[in-house]
Scaffold this active site. Structure first.
Site, mmCIF file in Angstrom:
data_model
loop_
_atom_site.group_PDB
_atom_site.id
_atom_site.type_symbol
_atom_site.label_atom_id
_atom_site.label_comp_id
_atom_site.label_asym_id
_atom_site.label_seq_id
_atom_site.Cartn_x
_atom_site.Cartn_y
_atom_site.Cartn_z
ATOM 1 N N LYS A 115 14.270 -12.094 98.787
ATOM 2 C CA LYS A 115 13.058 -12.591 98.113
ATOM 3 C C LYS A 115 13.443 -13.313 96.834
ATOM 4 O O LYS A 115 14.191 -12.787 96.002
ATOM 5 C CB LYS A 115 12.094 -11.442 97.813
ATOM 6 C CG LYS A 115 10.749 -11.927 97.257
ATOM 7 C CD LYS A 115 9.735 -10.815 97.251
ATOM 8 C CE LYS A 115 8.397 -11.273 96.709
ATOM 9 N NZ LYS A 115 7.796 -12.364 97.517
ATOM 10 N N HIS A 123 11.783 -5.410 96.289
ATOM 11 C CA HIS A 123 11.775 -6.121 97.568
ATOM 12 C C HIS A 123 13.202 -6.328 98.069
ATOM 13 O O HIS A 123 14.168 -6.106 97.349
ATOM 14 C CB HIS A 123 11.080 -7.477 97.433
ATOM 15 C CG HIS A 123 9.593 -7.379 97.393
ATOM 16 N ND1 HIS A 123 8.897 -7.146 96.224
ATOM 17 C CD2 HIS A 123 8.649 -7.482 98.374
ATOM 18 C CE1 HIS A 123 7.593 -7.113 96.491
ATOM 19 N NE2 HIS A 123 7.418 -7.309 97.778
#
Length: 274
Positions: free
Chosen positions: A161, A157
């Site tokens: 995140k 990600h």
């Protein structure tokens, strides 16, 4: 019937995607949205925020104001922000919650269960149709492949995140554990910021382990791969998110479905009748 939506964290990446997806959709009206104190976007018109004509509805730092007269609360923020919003939601007209926030601890998980006695809650680590199907495929594969196949889950990600493994990765791991009929907490291995049950990453692999690995880099939206590997062959099941709009569209499908559901905790598998 037009459903009124209130969006938590309306100025964030997912918040804007939800605004863009809902704007002009005849099923919905954008009723309100929250933004943190001190933000330059606090008080901004929600239509302008998503690059459209003004709606006459602006971002607010108060959950009660954002939720006023709304039917559905969409939340893709942080665990602490969602839990803090619950008292105001209870006092509002909200009757359905679409919850895409991940990284809740054990105490917060129990609070979500209690929230579901009052609201219809569709909760998912990923609102993509493709990921929902992938979860089912992983469960089937795990049920049919023996423990001579190791299971490894890799997720990647964007750099912002915080929780690891991602909520989607944990969904996939839970599906694999369910397929094998085992307790996920007893077989999960790897680094975790959200589950203390995971064994340390330097522990030797045991037969039946489900391993996790997480990467955070750049602006990557979301990549997930589940690998089943034996001494003689490897199977990989994967999903790549190309555009954040796919999550927003899935969340709106869930919102429209949930309007007719009684209080309870639901998943995207329920929404898609899988």
């Amino acid at each position: 019937m037009t459903l009124k939506l209130a969006i938590a964290g309306a100025c964030g990446r997912m918040g804007r995607a939800l605004l863009e997806a809902a704007y002009g959709d005849p099923r919905f009206a954008i009723s309100g949205g929250t933004q943190r104190l001190g933000s330059n976007e606090l008080g901004m018109d929600l239509g302008v925020l998503c690059g459209q004509a003004p709606l006459g509805r602006c971002t607010s730092s108060e959950v009660a104001e954002a939720a006023d007269q709304a039917d559905i609360w969409l939340d893709f923020t942080t665990p602490s922000a969602f839990i803090a919003a619950v008292p105001a939601l209870r006092a509002s007209s909200i009757r359905t919650i679409i919850l895409g926030t991940t990284g809740f601890d054990g105490t917060q998980e129990r609070e979500i269960e209690e929230v579901a006695t009052r609201f219809s809650v569709v909760r998912s680590g990923n609102f993509s149709f493709g990921v929902t199907v992938l979860v089912g495929l992983v469960q089937q594969a795990a049920a049919r492949l023996g423990t001579d196949f190791d299971i490894e889950i890799l997720e990647t990600h964007h750099r912002h995140k915080l929780d690891a493994p991602s909520g989607t990765a944990l969904m996939l791991g839970q599906a694999a554990a369910t397929g094998r009929g085992v307790d996920h907490g007893k077989v999960a291995t790897g680094h975790s910021t959200s589950l203390g049950a995971l064994r340390p990453p330097n522990a030797p692999r045991q037969t039946g382990d489900i391993g996790y690995a997480s990467r955070r880099a750049g602006g990557i939206m979301g990549e997930h791969e589940v690998m089943f590997a034996s001494d003689t062959e490897t199977i990989r099941l994967s999903h790549t998110a190309i555009n954040r709009s796919l999550f927003a569209k899935g969340a709106l499908v869930a919102a429209f479905w949930a309007k007719d559901q009684p209080p309870g905790l639901y998943s995207m598998s329920d929404v898609l009748n899988l």
